[in-house]
Design a protein around this motif. Structure first.
Motif: not given
Length: 145
Positions: A69-74, A76-88
């Motif tokens: 999963s290239r998307l999973a690595i991307e 993990i490597e980028k910072r996402v908003d704390p309200l992003h559904p996958l943030a936890t």
């Protein structure tokens, strides 16, 4: 460490699986995790989290973790908003990565991830939850629905 996520086309359940091998290719441990119902990317991320946890608990301090999963690595490597559904789950993975060890996340093609792919599909025959495997499941284990 090879990890993968899988989804059942019949009932939409998802799972994850992974295998930890030594540098000589010999099985050191594995896991299957019936995640329940969620997105495919969340299943992939659970696979990475459980794979990191297993490797740490088995004493690995240098780890090459491969996922298809290239998307999973991307994510993990980028910072996402704390309200992003996958943030936890992303925060949990980053905390695992920040432990005192060396980990490389690498994309691999499905052909190079066959054992993890099989384990992730096999996870769907288990009840909900994560199960660590000290030995590989037998080849004639039940197939997922």
């Amino acid at each position: 460490m090879n990890v993968d996520g899988a989804a059942s086309s019949s009932d939409k359940r998802v799972g994850a699986g992974g295998v930890l091998r030594g540098s000589n290719g010999v099985w050191r441990g594995g896991f299957v995790s019936n995640v329940g119902y969620c997105s495919a990317i969340l299943a992939e991320l659970w696979g990475i989290f459980h794979g990191l946890s297993l490797a740490w608990n088995l004493g690995s301090r240098t780890l090459l973790l491969e996922t298809d999963s290239r998307l999973a690595i991307e994510l993990i490597e980028k910072r996402v908003d704390p309200l992003h559904p996958l943030a936890t789950i992303l925060t949990a993975i980053r905390r695992r990565l920040a432990q005192d060890w060396m980990v490389r996340l690498v994309h691999t093609y499905r052909e190079g991830n066959r054992v993890a792919d099989w384990l992730s599909k096999h996870s769907l025959v288990y009840p909900y939850g994560k199960y660590e495997l000290t030995t590989p499941p037998p080849r004639d284990s039940p197939s997922p629905p």
